[in-house]
Design an enzyme around this catalytic site. Structure first.
Site, PDB file in Angstrom:
ATOM      1  N   CYS A   1       0.636  -1.184  -0.102  1.00 59.03           N
ATOM      2  CA  CYS A   1      -0.005   0.075  -0.010  1.00 59.03           C
ATOM      3  C   CYS A   1       0.761   1.153  -0.070  1.00 59.03           C
ATOM      4  O   CYS A   1       0.434   2.549   0.654  1.00 59.03           O
ATOM      5  CB  CYS A   1      -1.094  -0.169   1.106  1.00 59.03           C
ATOM      6  SG  CYS A   1      -0.451  -0.569   2.247  1.00 59.03           S
ATOM      7  N   GLY A   2       2.225   0.851  -1.304  1.00 58.70           N
ATOM      8  CA  GLY A   2       2.455   1.768  -0.743  1.00 58.70           C
ATOM      9  C   GLY A   2       3.501   2.827   0.529  1.00 58.70           C
ATOM     10  O   GLY A   2       4.387   1.905   1.212  1.00 58.70           O
TER      11      GLY A   2
END
Length: 300
Positions: free
Chosen positions: A95-96
Site C-alpha cells: 500500500c505504498g
C-alpha cells in the site's frame, strides 16, 4: 540484445504480475466503498456526542469527572509526566508509503513527548507497526493484530477501556492516537489526536467568538449522570473513528499503489513488445541471410 525466447518469458511474467495487481486494485476499490461508508456513518454520532458534552460541560462539573482532569490539576505540575501513544497501522503491505508515514508520525510524536521529559508507553495495532518497533527494540506496552480492516465498536472498547481506567486512577496524564485521517481516497494524512483528557469543543458563534450556551435545559437525569454515561462513549467513539478511518485509508492507499503498479506494468509490456519485435525481426533477417548464403555456396 536479449533473445526472443528470453523476451517472451519476460513478457509472460509481466503479464501475470499485471493481472495480479489489477485484481488487487479492483478488490481494494470494492473494500474502499464499504470502509468509506463506515467512516461516513461514524461521523454524525461523534459530532452529536461532542455537541452534547460541550453543552453540559462546566468547570464545576469538570472537577468531578476523572476523564476531564487536566494534567495541571493533579498537583504534579502542568506538564504531562506519563502518557500513552496508540499507533494504528495495517496488517499487510503493498500500500505504498502508508505504513511508513504512520510510523514516521508516531516517531515524531514520541520524540516530541520525550523532549518534554514525558515517559511514554507504546500501544500498537497492526503488524507493520509491531514489526518496526520490535526491530528498533522499543518497549511495547500492548499489541493487537486481530482487528484487521473491519474494526467494530467492541474492538474500540477493548482498546479504550484499559487506557481510561488507568487515566482515571492517575497512572496516565494523557493518551494520544496516531492514525490515518480519511479525507478522500487520495488524501489520508497521518494524524495525531489527544483523546484523554477529554477536552469539550468550544461553543462559538458564526463570527468565531466564544459564547455561553444560549439555552437553559431541564435535564432528566442530571448532567452528572449524563456525563458519566457519555464520557466513556465519547472516548470509545474517538478510538473507533481512528480505526475505521485508518482502515478506509489503507484500502485507498492500496488501490492507488496497485493502479500505479498496473500502469507501470503496461508501460513495461509496451517496451518489451517493441524490443521483442526488433529482436524477432533481426533473427528473421539473420536466418534469411544464412539461407541466401547457403544457396550461393551450393551454386558455387
Amino acid at each position: 540484445m536479449a533473445k526472443p525466447r528470453e523476451l517472451r518469458r519476460r513478457i509472460r511474467s509481466v503479464q501475470n504480475t499485471r493481472k495480479i495487481t489489477k485484481t488487487m486494485e479492483l478488490v481494494s476499490t470494492s473494500k474502499l466503498k464499504r470502509a468509506q461508508d463506515r467512516v461516513v456513518g461514524a461521523r454524525p454520532y461523534a459530532q452529536a456526542l461532542a455537541e452534547v458534552i460541550g453543552e453540559l460541560y462546566s468547570p464545576e462539573l469538570a472537577e468531578r469527572f476523572p476523564l476531564l482532569r487536566q494534567p495541571g490539576h493533579t498537583g504534579r505540575g502542568a506538564c504531562v509526566r506519563h502518557s500513552a501513544l496508540l499507533l494504528i497501522t495495517s496488517n499487510r503491505g503493498l500500500c505504498g508509503a502508508f505504513n511508513a508515514n504512520l510510523i514516521r508520525e508516531a516517531r515524531r510524536r514520541l520524540e516530541e513527548l520525550e523532549a518534554q521529559d514525558t515517559h511514554t508507553e507504546l500501544h500498537l495495532v497492526g503488524r507493520k507497526g509491531i514489526s518496526y518497533f520490535r526491530y528498533t527494540r522499543r518497549n511495547i506496552a500492548s499489541q493487537r493484530i486481530d482487528i484487521g480492516d473491519k474494526p467494530t465498536l467492541q474492538h474500540a472498547a477493548e482498546l479504550a477501556t484499559p487506557l481510561m481506567d488507568r487515566f482515571a486512577k492517575g497512572d496516565l496524564d494523557a493518551v494520544d492516537i496516531v492514525f490515518a485521517k480519511f479525507n478522500s481516497a487520495v488524501s489520508t494524512p497521518p494524524t495525531t489526536v489527544r483523546v484523554l483528557p477529554v477536552i469539550p469543543p468550544e461553543q462559538r458563534r458564526p463570527d468565531g467568538q466564544e459564547t455561553a450556551a444560549a439555552v437553559n435545559y431541564i435535564l432528566r437525569p442530571s448532567a452528572e449522570e449524563i456525563l458519566t454515561a457519555l464520557l466513556p462513549l465519547y472516548v470509545q467513539n474517538q478510538v473507533y473513528r481512528a480505526l475505521v478511518e485508518t482502515a478506509a485509508a489503507e484500502h485507498g492507499a492500496r488501490r492507488t499503489a496497485m493502479k500505479n503498479a498496473t500502469d507501470a506494468g503496461q508501460d513495461m509490456l509496451t517496451i518489451l513488445q517493441r524490443t521483442f519485435n526488433r529482436a524477432r525481426q533481426a533473427q528473421i533477417t539473420q536466418e534469411l541471410a544464412e539461407i541466401v548464403g547457403g544457396a550461393e555456396a551450393l551454386k558455387g
